[in-house]
Design a protein around this motif. Structure first.
Motif, PDB file in Angstrom:
ATOM      1  N   LEU A 159       0.776  -1.255   0.024  1.00 30.48           N
ATOM      2  CA  LEU A 159       0.067   0.150   0.316  1.00 30.48           C
ATOM      3  C   LEU A 159       0.972   1.077   0.053  1.00 30.48           C
ATOM      4  N   SER A 160       1.960   1.277  -0.756  1.00 32.25           N
ATOM      5  CA  SER A 160       2.933   2.359  -0.871  1.00 32.25           C
ATOM      6  C   SER A 160       3.200   2.724  -2.299  1.00 32.25           C
ATOM      7  N   PHE A 161       3.804   3.856  -2.268  1.00 34.93           N
ATOM      8  CA  PHE A 161       4.288   4.487  -3.599  1.00 34.93           C
ATOM      9  C   PHE A 161       5.624   4.193  -3.772  1.00 34.93           C
ATOM     10  N   VAL A 162       6.312   3.895  -4.892  1.00 37.03           N
ATOM     11  CA  VAL A 162       7.577   3.367  -5.082  1.00 37.03           C
ATOM     12  C   VAL A 162       8.054   3.848  -6.364  1.00 37.03           C
ATOM     13  N   GLY A 163       9.255   3.671  -6.810  1.00 39.91           N
ATOM     14  CA  GLY A 163       9.822   3.892  -8.282  1.00 39.91           C
ATOM     15  C   GLY A 163      10.547   5.240  -8.276  1.00 39.91           C
ATOM     16  N   PRO A 164      11.138   5.405  -9.397  1.00 37.91           N
ATOM     17  CA  PRO A 164      11.731   6.648  -9.790  1.00 37.91           C
ATOM     18  C   PRO A 164      11.190   7.987  -9.353  1.00 37.91           C
ATOM     19  N   HIS A 190      23.933  -4.464   8.049  1.00 39.50           N
ATOM     20  CA  HIS A 190      23.223  -3.898   6.856  1.00 39.50           C
ATOM     21  C   HIS A 190      21.691  -3.936   7.307  1.00 39.50           C
ATOM     22  N   LEU A 191      20.978  -2.974   6.673  1.00 41.22           N
ATOM     23  CA  LEU A 191      19.541  -2.785   6.812  1.00 41.22           C
ATOM     24  C   LEU A 191      19.138  -3.077   5.554  1.00 41.22           C
ATOM     25  N   THR A 192      18.323  -4.051   5.549  1.00 40.85           N
ATOM     26  CA  THR A 192      17.557  -4.885   4.427  1.00 40.85           C
ATOM     27  C   THR A 192      16.203  -4.747   4.252  1.00 40.85           C
ATOM     28  N   ASP A 193      15.579  -4.790   3.211  1.00 34.06           N
ATOM     29  CA  ASP A 193      14.225  -4.856   2.785  1.00 34.06           C
ATOM     30  C   ASP A 193      13.927  -5.918   1.705  1.00 34.06           C
ATOM     31  N   ALA A 194      12.646  -6.411   1.703  1.00 38.01           N
ATOM     32  CA  ALA A 194      12.258  -7.662   1.017  1.00 38.01           C
ATOM     33  C   ALA A 194      12.061  -6.996  -0.573  1.00 38.01           C
ATOM     34  N   ASP A 195      12.002  -5.843  -0.827  1.00 41.48           N
ATOM     35  CA  ASP A 195      11.627  -5.280  -2.140  1.00 41.48           C
ATOM     36  C   ASP A 195      12.719  -4.113  -2.495  1.00 41.48           C
ATOM     37  N   LEU A 197      12.673  -1.769  -4.721  1.00 40.73           N
ATOM     38  CA  LEU A 197      12.012  -0.403  -4.980  1.00 40.73           C
ATOM     39  C   LEU A 197      11.533   0.125  -3.617  1.00 40.73           C
ATOM     40  N   GLU A 198      11.163  -0.935  -2.381  1.00 42.52           N
ATOM     41  CA  GLU A 198      10.995  -0.013  -1.218  1.00 42.52           C
ATOM     42  C   GLU A 198      12.358   0.330  -0.722  1.00 42.52           C
ATOM     43  N   ALA A 199      13.433  -0.260  -1.043  1.00 47.70           N
ATOM     44  CA  ALA A 199      14.700  -0.021  -0.400  1.00 47.70           C
ATOM     45  C   ALA A 199      15.027   1.414  -0.766  1.00 47.70           C
ATOM     46  N   GLU A 200      14.965   1.605  -1.951  1.00 42.13           N
ATOM     47  CA  GLU A 200      15.562   2.692  -2.882  1.00 42.13           C
ATOM     48  C   GLU A 200      14.751   4.021  -1.937  1.00 42.13           C
ATOM     49  N   VAL A 201      13.402   3.761  -1.579  1.00 42.30           N
ATOM     50  CA  VAL A 201      12.561   4.854  -1.126  1.00 42.30           C
ATOM     51  C   VAL A 201      13.225   5.146   0.239  1.00 42.30           C
ATOM     52  N   LYS A 202      13.388   4.308   1.121  1.00 39.37           N
ATOM     53  CA  LYS A 202      13.936   4.140   2.364  1.00 39.37           C
ATOM     54  C   LYS A 202      15.306   5.017   2.386  1.00 39.37           C
ATOM     55  N   ARG A 203      16.017   4.321   1.330  1.00 37.03           N
ATOM     56  CA  ARG A 203      17.472   5.024   1.390  1.00 37.03           C
ATOM     57  C   ARG A 203      17.559   6.393   1.159  1.00 37.03           C
ATOM     58  N   ALA A 204      16.535   7.012   0.481  1.00 37.34           N
ATOM     59  CA  ALA A 204      16.327   8.139  -0.017  1.00 37.34           C
ATOM     60  C   ALA A 204      15.926   9.126   1.261  1.00 37.34           C
ATOM     61  N   SER A 227      17.132  -7.020  -0.576  1.00 39.60           N
ATOM     62  CA  SER A 227      17.783  -5.761  -0.996  1.00 39.60           C
ATOM     63  C   SER A 227      18.545  -4.927   0.185  1.00 39.60           C
ATOM     64  N   VAL A 228      19.547  -4.412   0.168  1.00 39.11           N
ATOM     65  CA  VAL A 228      20.302  -3.558   1.061  1.00 39.11           C
ATOM     66  C   VAL A 228      19.634  -2.291   1.079  1.00 39.11           C
ATOM     67  N   ILE A 229      19.467  -1.880   1.943  1.00 37.71           N
ATOM     68  CA  ILE A 229      19.075  -0.188   2.214  1.00 37.71           C
ATOM     69  C   ILE A 229      20.367   0.598   2.388  1.00 37.71           C
ATOM     70  N   GLY A 230      20.960   0.324   3.464  1.00 41.94           N
ATOM     71  CA  GLY A 230      22.242   1.045   3.850  1.00 41.94           C
ATOM     72  C   GLY A 230      22.971   0.223   5.062  1.00 41.94           C
ATOM     73  N   HIS A 231      23.868   0.991   5.756  1.00 43.17           N
ATOM     74  CA  HIS A 231      24.262   0.456   6.893  1.00 43.17           C
ATOM     75  C   HIS A 231      23.608   1.014   8.062  1.00 43.17           C
ATOM     76  N   VAL A 232      23.691   0.451   9.258  1.00 43.47           N
ATOM     77  CA  VAL A 232      22.948   0.996  10.518  1.00 43.47           C
ATOM     78  C   VAL A 232      23.834   2.016  10.860  1.00 43.47           C
ATOM     79  N   SER A 233      24.937   2.666  10.579  1.00 44.57           N
ATOM     80  CA  SER A 233      25.707   3.724  10.864  1.00 44.57           C
ATOM     81  C   SER A 233      25.175   4.863  10.251  1.00 44.57           C
ATOM     82  N   GLU A 234      24.312   4.742   9.163  1.00 45.78           N
ATOM     83  CA  GLU A 234      24.074   5.851   8.594  1.00 45.78           C
ATOM     84  C   GLU A 234      22.582   6.576   9.274  1.00 45.78           C
TER      85      GLU A 234
END
Length: 261
Positions: A159-164, A190-195, A197-204, A227-234
């Protein structure tokens, strides 16, 4: 605008079933707009379709019947670790100061935080890609918190919006904080997500906020996504609930600030 094909109840319900099949889900507010009907009529139609096995009713709308059983669906996750998520939400909302801006991601933990923000009604602005949070604000007191919706490709499962488009929208804002959660945290932090596209939005969201806050219950240390979002140190702070002391120490050994609630 009213849809002329949906003037009679049977025709209208058939059209609603078509909308759900086309996009995977539908909200009551969309039915009001597309079909020119009241929210009460929309809910009655959804109830009829649910009895017929054509849809599964959810918070604020309906989805295809199989979606709610998927482990990564918003509906499935919403009912898990409710007490822990409530504690995390209470502490997170209390961090916000007047006139702050905060990213709220597509996690159910962040949804609980948004609900708490509205209950406490501080004068903050939430920026979110999660439709259920947008629904919360649609009926909220306009004198309280405000909301900026992040659009893009609609992902019915979460139930979310993702993508470019969603990522570009997030990148066009700067926020004081971000409330995000994850599928899981690896032993290396490392912070991870199942998808992806979701990871990209969280990373941003993490990148565009001054003080990103990770909200996790103890289960997250036993899981991981693809999918890796980033590192917890971020992130500037990790709020944990029901996390094993060894997991808390592992985060602290990585130089991360941790608060258990």
């Amino acid at each position: 605008m009213s849809d002329k094909r949906a003037d009679l109840p049977g025709q209208r319900q058939q059209r609603i079933a078509e909308l759900v099949r086309e996009s995977g889900s539908v909200t009551v507010s969309r039915l009001e707009e597309d079909l020119g009907i009241s929210s009460a009529t929309a809910r009655r139609d959804l109830a009829v379709l649910e009895r017929q096995g054509k849809v599964k009713r959810t918070h604020g709308g309906a989805v295809m019947p199989g979606f709610t059983q998927h482990e990564d669906s918003f509906q499935q996750r919403l009912g898990e670790a409710v007490e822990a998520k409530g504690r995390l939400a209470r502490v997170a909302a209390a961090m916000l100061e007047a006139d702050e801006t905060v990213f709220v991601d597509s996690s159910t933990t962040a949804y609980y935080a948004a609900r708490r923000i509205l209950a406490d009604a501080p004068s903050v602005t939430c920026l979110t890609n999660l439709v259920p949070v947008m629904d919360l604000f649609s009926t909220a007191d306009p004198s309280g918190a405000s909301m900026v919706g992040v659009g893009g490709i609609f992902r019915a499962l979460t139930l979310s919006f993702v993508g470019p488009c969603a990522v570009r929208t997030v990148e066009s804002y700067l926020a004081d904080r971000a409330f995000v959660s994850v599928k899981g945290i690896t032993a290396g932090g490392h912070l991870t997500d199942a998808d992806p596209l979701e990871a990209e939005v969280k990373r941003a969201m993490i990148r565009q906020s001054d003080k990103p806050v990770l909200l996790v219950d103890g289960r997250k240390f036993e899981r991981r996504g693809m999918s890796v979002i980033g590192h917890v140190s971020e992130v500037s702070l990790v709020l944990t609930a029901d996390a094993h002391p060894s997991h808390v120490r592992a985060l602290e050994d990585l130089g991360v600030a941790v608060k258990s609630v």
